[in-house]
Design a protein around this motif. Sequence first.
Motif, PDB file in Angstrom:
ATOM      1  N   VAL A  17      -0.898  11.627  -6.773  1.00  0.00           N
ATOM      2  CA  VAL A  17      -1.267  11.336  -8.155  1.00  0.00           C
ATOM      3  C   VAL A  17      -1.194   9.834  -8.345  1.00  0.00           C
ATOM      4  N   SER A  18      -2.254   9.254  -8.922  1.00  0.00           N
ATOM      5  CA  SER A  18      -2.257   7.817  -9.182  1.00  0.00           C
ATOM      6  C   SER A  18      -2.961   7.553 -10.503  1.00  0.00           C
ATOM      7  N   ARG A  19      -2.689   6.380 -11.029  1.00  0.00           N
ATOM      8  CA  ARG A  19      -3.350   5.949 -12.262  1.00  0.00           C
ATOM      9  C   ARG A  19      -4.310   4.843 -11.886  1.00  0.00           C
ATOM     10  N   ASP A  20      -5.582   4.988 -12.277  1.00  0.00           N
ATOM     11  CA  ASP A  20      -6.595   4.035 -11.853  1.00  0.00           C
ATOM     12  C   ASP A  20      -7.539   3.732 -13.006  1.00  0.00           C
ATOM     13  N   ASN A  21      -7.467   2.513 -13.533  1.00  0.00           N
ATOM     14  CA  ASN A  21      -8.429   2.029 -14.515  1.00  0.00           C
ATOM     15  C   ASN A  21      -8.568   2.965 -15.724  1.00  0.00           C
ATOM     16  N   GLY A  22      -7.451   3.371 -16.307  1.00  0.00           N
ATOM     17  CA  GLY A  22      -7.485   4.223 -17.488  1.00  0.00           C
ATOM     18  C   GLY A  22      -7.695   5.694 -17.195  1.00  0.00           C
ATOM     19  N   HIS A  23      -7.644   6.088 -15.925  1.00  0.00           N
ATOM     20  CA  HIS A  23      -7.803   7.481 -15.524  1.00  0.00           C
ATOM     21  C   HIS A  23      -6.592   7.898 -14.699  1.00  0.00           C
ATOM     22  N   THR A  32     -10.679  16.257  -5.213  1.00  0.00           N
ATOM     23  CA  THR A  32     -10.156  15.203  -6.085  1.00  0.00           C
ATOM     24  C   THR A  32     -10.610  15.467  -7.509  1.00  0.00           C
ATOM     25  N   LEU A  33      -9.679  15.303  -8.452  1.00  0.00           N
ATOM     26  CA  LEU A  33      -9.991  15.428  -9.872  1.00  0.00           C
ATOM     27  C   LEU A  33      -9.532  14.166 -10.581  1.00  0.00           C
ATOM     28  N   GLN A  34     -10.263  13.778 -11.620  1.00  0.00           N
ATOM     29  CA  GLN A  34      -9.818  12.660 -12.441  1.00  0.00           C
ATOM     30  C   GLN A  34     -10.103  12.965 -13.893  1.00  0.00           C
ATOM     31  N   ARG A  35      -9.295  12.365 -14.761  1.00  0.00           N
ATOM     32  CA  ARG A  35      -9.400  12.610 -16.187  1.00  0.00           C
ATOM     33  C   ARG A  35      -9.006  11.332 -16.909  1.00  0.00           C
ATOM     34  N   SER A  38      -5.006   8.360 -22.093  1.00  0.00           N
ATOM     35  CA  SER A  38      -4.782   7.512 -23.256  1.00  0.00           C
ATOM     36  C   SER A  38      -3.825   6.378 -22.908  1.00  0.00           C
ATOM     37  N   GLN A  39      -3.976   5.261 -23.598  1.00  0.00           N
ATOM     38  CA  GLN A  39      -3.069   4.131 -23.403  1.00  0.00           C
ATOM     39  C   GLN A  39      -1.666   4.442 -23.917  1.00  0.00           C
ATOM     40  N   LYS A  40      -1.546   5.487 -24.745  1.00  0.00           N
ATOM     41  CA  LYS A  40      -0.250   5.839 -25.324  1.00  0.00           C
ATOM     42  C   LYS A  40       0.576   6.748 -24.425  1.00  0.00           C
ATOM     43  N   ILE A  41       0.014   7.138 -23.281  1.00  0.00           N
ATOM     44  CA  ILE A  41       0.705   8.034 -22.347  1.00  0.00           C
ATOM     45  C   ILE A  41       0.828   7.338 -20.993  1.00  0.00           C
ATOM     46  N   ASP A  42       1.991   7.473 -20.375  1.00  0.00           N
ATOM     47  CA  ASP A  42       2.240   6.884 -19.058  1.00  0.00           C
ATOM     48  C   ASP A  42       2.491   8.008 -18.057  1.00  0.00           C
ATOM     49  N   VAL A  43       1.834   7.919 -16.897  1.00  0.00           N
ATOM     50  CA  VAL A  43       1.999   8.907 -15.829  1.00  0.00           C
ATOM     51  C   VAL A  43       2.522   8.169 -14.603  1.00  0.00           C
ATOM     52  N   ARG A  44       3.658   8.635 -14.049  1.00  0.00           N
ATOM     53  CA  ARG A  44       4.213   8.003 -12.854  1.00  0.00           C
ATOM     54  C   ARG A  44       4.808   9.069 -11.949  1.00  0.00           C
ATOM     55  N   VAL A  45       4.954   8.729 -10.664  1.00  0.00           N
ATOM     56  CA  VAL A  45       5.526   9.644  -9.678  1.00  0.00           C
ATOM     57  C   VAL A  45       6.932   9.154  -9.332  1.00  0.00           C
ATOM     58  N   GLU A  46       7.914  10.057  -9.456  1.00  0.00           N
ATOM     59  CA  GLU A  46       9.307   9.744  -9.128  1.00  0.00           C
ATOM     60  C   GLU A  46       9.917  10.914  -8.382  1.00  0.00           C
ATOM     61  N   VAL A  72      -2.422  17.486 -16.528  1.00  0.00           N
ATOM     62  CA  VAL A  72      -2.077  16.963 -15.199  1.00  0.00           C
ATOM     63  C   VAL A  72      -1.526  18.085 -14.323  1.00  0.00           C
ATOM     64  N   ALA A  73      -0.715  18.980 -14.890  1.00  0.00           N
ATOM     65  CA  ALA A  73      -0.183  20.120 -14.120  1.00  0.00           C
ATOM     66  C   ALA A  73      -1.317  21.019 -13.646  1.00  0.00           C
ATOM     67  N   ASN A  74      -2.328  21.248 -14.489  1.00  0.00           N
ATOM     68  CA  ASN A  74      -3.484  22.052 -14.093  1.00  0.00           C
ATOM     69  C   ASN A  74      -4.276  21.365 -12.985  1.00  0.00           C
ATOM     70  N   MET A  75      -4.370  20.041 -13.035  1.00  0.00           N
ATOM     71  CA  MET A  75      -5.075  19.304 -11.988  1.00  0.00           C
ATOM     72  C   MET A  75      -4.336  19.412 -10.662  1.00  0.00           C
ATOM     73  N   VAL A  76      -3.005  19.293 -10.700  1.00  0.00           N
ATOM     74  CA  VAL A  76      -2.200  19.390  -9.480  1.00  0.00           C
ATOM     75  C   VAL A  76      -2.347  20.776  -8.858  1.00  0.00           C
ATOM     76  N   LYS A  77      -2.287  21.819  -9.690  1.00  0.00           N
ATOM     77  CA  LYS A  77      -2.445  23.181  -9.177  1.00  0.00           C
ATOM     78  C   LYS A  77      -3.857  23.408  -8.644  1.00  0.00           C
ATOM     79  N   GLY A  78      -4.849  22.832  -9.300  1.00  0.00           N
ATOM     80  CA  GLY A  78      -6.241  23.007  -8.883  1.00  0.00           C
ATOM     81  C   GLY A  78      -6.535  22.407  -7.523  1.00  0.00           C
ATOM     82  N   VAL A  79      -6.042  21.195  -7.252  1.00  0.00           N
ATOM     83  CA  VAL A  79      -6.348  20.558  -5.969  1.00  0.00           C
ATOM     84  C   VAL A  79      -5.499  21.123  -4.836  1.00  0.00           C
ATOM     85  N   SER A  80      -4.418  21.831  -5.170  1.00  0.00           N
ATOM     86  CA  SER A  80      -3.597  22.430  -4.109  1.00  0.00           C
ATOM     87  C   SER A  80      -3.948  23.899  -3.880  1.00  0.00           C
ATOM     88  N   ASP A  81      -4.078  24.700  -4.935  1.00  0.00           N
ATOM     89  CA  ASP A  81      -4.342  26.134  -4.803  1.00  0.00           C
ATOM     90  C   ASP A  81      -5.749  26.527  -5.235  1.00  0.00           C
TER      91      ASP A  81
END
Length: 187
Positions: A17-23, A32-35, A38-46, A72-81
């Motif tokens: 999972v990565s953040r790229d240019n507002g997606h 691969t899926l992208q969506r 919003s600038q008001k939400i932060d997504v990070r991997v820890e 994001v959870a639906n995207m993760v499940k979609g690309v794996s299962d």
Amino acid sequence: MSRIGKLPIPLPNGVEVSRDNGHVVVKGPKGTLQRPLSQKIDVRVEDGNVIVARTGDDQEARALHGLTRSLVANMVKGVSDGYEKVLDIVGVGFRAEMVGQAIRMQVGYSHSVEVHPKPGITFEVGQETNTRTFFLRVRGIDKETVGQQAAEIRSLKKPEPYKGKGIRYRGEAVRRKAGKSAKGGKK
């Protein structure tokens, strides 16, 4: 704080999972899926989990927090299962067959109906051995697209309430009505 939004999303092996240019971009073994994000939400991997946090505390950020986490959870499940919807085609003479990537169905009209898949969607047609009803599997990695394609196919011939003929989701309960004979005769 959002009860859904604060839950971490576990990352399966092979999913990035990565953040790229507002997606937000999710890569996995199935694709691969992208969506847009919003600038008001932060997504990070820890620590092997995806954390969705909001940057502010205004109403829009609070509203988007749980939604973004679910997407994001639906995207993760979609690309794996992947996702799958099964439709049953019920009715005498109702049938379906594959024509290349598309499906051709006979569902009670004077003509056959052909449905072409949306990008990223695959169809599989089969027949139940004991009941002679056909089924159709709609598969893909994007939950939204799979659901939309299945809904469009179902809308071609919705199940009718008297005999139950039509296209329905697997496990869908069709409310049946009594016919004319159940109401009694004339007096």
